[in-house]
Design a protein around this motif. Structure first.
Motif, PDB file in Angstrom:
ATOM      1  N   SER A   1     -28.158  46.027   2.227  1.00 35.84           N
ATOM      2  CA  SER A   1     -27.376  44.942   2.618  1.00 35.84           C
ATOM      3  C   SER A   1     -27.074  44.789   4.135  1.00 35.84           C
ATOM      4  O   SER A   1     -26.731  45.795   4.603  1.00 35.84           O
ATOM      5  CB  SER A   1     -26.003  45.021   1.919  1.00 35.84           C
ATOM      6  OG  SER A   1     -24.840  44.089   2.349  1.00 35.84           O
TER       7      SER A   1
ATOM      8  N   ALA B   1     -24.970  42.543   5.166  1.00 32.97           N
ATOM      9  CA  ALA B   1     -23.675  41.989   5.153  1.00 32.97           C
ATOM     10  C   ALA B   1     -22.748  43.007   5.346  1.00 32.97           C
ATOM     11  O   ALA B   1     -21.712  42.786   6.006  1.00 32.97           O
ATOM     12  CB  ALA B   1     -23.401  41.085   3.842  1.00 32.97           C
TER      13      ALA B   1
ATOM     14  N   GLU C   1     -15.120  38.277   4.560  1.00 33.11           N
ATOM     15  CA  GLU C   1     -16.473  37.340   4.813  1.00 33.11           C
ATOM     16  C   GLU C   1     -17.471  38.416   4.393  1.00 33.11           C
ATOM     17  O   GLU C   1     -18.478  38.013   3.918  1.00 33.11           O
ATOM     18  CB  GLU C   1     -16.444  36.955   6.419  1.00 33.11           C
ATOM     19  CG  GLU C   1     -17.829  36.183   6.580  1.00 33.11           C
ATOM     20  CD  GLU C   1     -17.894  35.794   7.954  1.00 33.11           C
ATOM     21  OE1 GLU C   1     -18.817  35.277   8.393  1.00 33.11           O
ATOM     22  OE2 GLU C   1     -17.065  36.151   8.892  1.00 33.11           O
ATOM     23  N   GLY C   2     -17.442  39.687   4.775  1.00 31.60           N
ATOM     24  CA  GLY C   2     -18.683  40.700   4.609  1.00 31.60           C
ATOM     25  C   GLY C   2     -18.940  40.976   3.304  1.00 31.60           C
ATOM     26  O   GLY C   2     -20.173  40.807   2.812  1.00 31.60           O
TER      27      GLY C   2
ATOM     28  N   ARG D   1     -20.030  37.877   1.371  1.00 33.17           N
ATOM     29  CA  ARG D   1     -21.363  37.275   1.719  1.00 33.17           C
ATOM     30  C   ARG D   1     -22.423  38.473   1.151  1.00 33.17           C
ATOM     31  O   ARG D   1     -23.581  38.049   0.462  1.00 33.17           O
ATOM     32  CB  ARG D   1     -21.918  37.378   2.995  1.00 33.17           C
ATOM     33  CG  ARG D   1     -21.337  36.280   3.962  1.00 33.17           C
ATOM     34  CD  ARG D   1     -21.930  36.221   5.311  1.00 33.17           C
ATOM     35  NE  ARG D   1     -21.313  37.235   6.291  1.00 33.17           N
ATOM     36  CZ  ARG D   1     -22.033  38.414   6.809  1.00 33.17           C
ATOM     37  NH1 ARG D   1     -23.418  38.352   6.214  1.00 33.17           N
ATOM     38  NH2 ARG D   1     -21.522  38.980   7.509  1.00 33.17           N
ATOM     39  N   TYR D   2     -22.087  39.753   0.908  1.00 30.49           N
ATOM     40  CA  TYR D   2     -23.032  40.476   0.033  1.00 30.49           C
ATOM     41  C   TYR D   2     -22.926  40.316  -1.287  1.00 30.49           C
ATOM     42  O   TYR D   2     -24.050  40.276  -1.820  1.00 30.49           O
ATOM     43  CB  TYR D   2     -22.205  41.880   0.197  1.00 30.49           C
ATOM     44  CG  TYR D   2     -22.633  42.979  -0.714  1.00 30.49           C
ATOM     45  CD1 TYR D   2     -23.983  43.462  -0.983  1.00 30.49           C
ATOM     46  CD2 TYR D   2     -21.762  43.516  -1.643  1.00 30.49           C
ATOM     47  CE1 TYR D   2     -24.348  44.279  -1.856  1.00 30.49           C
ATOM     48  CE2 TYR D   2     -22.295  44.474  -2.807  1.00 30.49           C
ATOM     49  CZ  TYR D   2     -23.432  44.905  -2.834  1.00 30.49           C
ATOM     50  OH  TYR D   2     -23.962  45.575  -3.828  1.00 30.49           O
TER      51      TYR D   2
ATOM     52  N   ASP E   1     -24.692  36.123  -1.268  1.00 28.22           N
ATOM     53  CA  ASP E   1     -25.974  35.847  -0.625  1.00 28.22           C
ATOM     54  C   ASP E   1     -27.131  37.058  -0.828  1.00 28.22           C
ATOM     55  O   ASP E   1     -28.266  36.780  -0.583  1.00 28.22           O
ATOM     56  CB  ASP E   1     -25.810  35.839   0.836  1.00 28.22           C
ATOM     57  CG  ASP E   1     -24.782  34.753   1.260  1.00 28.22           C
ATOM     58  OD1 ASP E   1     -24.667  33.794   0.392  1.00 28.22           O
ATOM     59  OD2 ASP E   1     -24.361  34.685   2.526  1.00 28.22           O
ATOM     60  N   GLU E   2     -26.668  38.371  -1.192  1.00 32.40           N
ATOM     61  CA  GLU E   2     -27.748  39.297  -1.406  1.00 32.40           C
ATOM     62  C   GLU E   2     -27.634  39.721  -3.003  1.00 32.40           C
ATOM     63  O   GLU E   2     -28.622  39.812  -3.548  1.00 32.40           O
ATOM     64  CB  GLU E   2     -27.075  40.324  -0.498  1.00 32.40           C
ATOM     65  CG  GLU E   2     -27.144  40.081   0.872  1.00 32.40           C
ATOM     66  CD  GLU E   2     -26.685  41.256   1.932  1.00 32.40           C
ATOM     67  OE1 GLU E   2     -27.183  40.943   3.236  1.00 32.40           O
ATOM     68  OE2 GLU E   2     -25.858  42.043   1.510  1.00 32.40           O
TER      69      GLU E   2
END
Length: 363
Positions: free
Chosen positions: A137, A139, A210-211, A214-215, A218-219
């Motif tokens: 990751s 993120a 946010e981090g 997003r992980y 988005d991942e």
């Protein structure tokens, strides 16, 4: 001990007895009056080493508890020595029913309590398998390991998704894979692929940030979809969690309705607000000011989750009811319930099948 109340079939008397000499007090931790220690103190029988507390409780109660001697009676949110306090907890030596979902807790189980029947292996029920995958990751700047449950005897292409926070606990303590096996075999839910998410620091990562968001979005989710061919339809995608995990699930459903169309929120930490924000209930305020989403919510909280607030603010039941009301006023579909239990996995283990059947009923 559990005794009937004459003329009242809905409640019973729960009688707690403890023996201890040369002590100042005995507290029923996580008890029938929530986390209000002043109300959970046992009374000493004069001239003896016997302490007791009798409380009327719902006949369908399912609640974990421990005893603690010589408590300082400081509210949990102001206690400077939480570790020392928890280390003094002791299961009821006179009660053979013990659950280890969150350390060792004795069980208060009423005569009409909903049975825990689906979290055990059953003869003849085919078992799904769990596959471990890793994600490098960007993120969260780490390599993360994720467990993915694959249902038995069916291809995964197009299957719905259940993403679960506090994954290792739901996998091993709640025994969610066994619950899924049993519900699928009985045709009470459609086959589903479950993603068990781990956290390195749950209090930080499961609070809206946010981090980690997003992980997940988005991942992790694209990786699972590409690898197993599962659905990309948010109406067939569920995010689930309890306590801070419930907070994270609610946040994912609110902030990314294009990915998560369904939320199972179990005793969520809805009192939460970010550092520097003087007002509680950040998520409820987010719902008020943002456009309505199509996300559907399953919200549940224990009736005994009182005074579980930060700094003496609104409690767990209060914020759950408020979040329900705000969502309904906004136009979201909400299923809400208050189960006769506390803030603990042994309660969520029993309520989880109903939540799954609500969103995954076979078509």
């Amino acid at each position: 001990m559990i005794d009937p109340i004459k003329g009242d079939a809905t409640r019973v008397l729960a009688e707690f007895v403890y023996r201890g000499a040369s002590i100042q007090n005995v507290v029923l931790e996580n008890g029938v009056n929530g986390w209000v220690y002043a109300l959970n103190q046992l009374e000493r029988v004069a001239g003896s080493d016997i302490w007791h507390l009798t409380v009327a409780v719902p006949a369908d109660v399912r609640l974990g508890y421990v005893f603690r001697e010589n408590d300082d009676l400081i509210p949990w949110y102001a206690e400077p020595q939480q570790g020392k306090r928890w280390s003094a907890n002791r299961p009821d030596p006179l009660n053979p029913r013990v659950d280890s979902a969150q350390n060792r807790r004795s069980q208060l189980i009423g005569p009409r309590a909903e049975p825990d029947t689906l979290s055990f292996a059953r003869s003849g029920v085919p078992a799904g398998r769990v596959e471990e995958i890793t994600i490098d990751s960007r993120a969260v700047e780490a390599t993360r390991s994720v467990a993915v449950y694959l249902p038995p005897r069916v291809p995964t292409t197009g299957l719905p998704i259940l993403l679960v926070f506090d994954g290792p606990t739901y996998r091993h303590t709640v025994r969610l894979p066994l619950i899924l096996d049993n519900l699928i075999a009985a045709n009470r839910i459609t086959p589903v692929v479950a993603i068990f998410v781990s956290q390195l620091n749950r209090m930080q990562e499961l609070a809206p940030n946010e981090g980690f968001t997003r992980y997940i979005c988005d991942e992790l989710l694209p990786t699972v979809r590409a690898r197993f061919g599962v659905t990309a339809d948010p109406r067939r995608t569920i995010v689930m969690g309890s306590s801070h995990g419930g907070l994270a699930a609610d946040w994912m459903g609110l902030s990314h309705p294009e990915l998560f169309g369904n939320v199972i929120s179990q005793s969520a930490s809805l009192w939460w607000s970010p550092d520097g924000d003087p007002e509680p209930e950040f998520l409820a305020r987010h719902v008020v000011r943002e456009p309505r989403t199509a996300t559907r919510f399953w919200i549940e909280v224990g009736r005994f989750e009182v005074d579980q607030s930060q700094g003496g603010g609104p409690g767990q039941v209060e914020v759950s009811r408020h979040f329900r009301d705000v969502l309904r006023a906004k136009g979201n579909e909400v299923s809400y319930s208050e189960f006769p239990g506390g803030h603990e996995y042994q309660s969520w283990r029993v309520t989880t099948p109903r939540a799954l059947m609500h969103f995954l009923a076979p078509r």
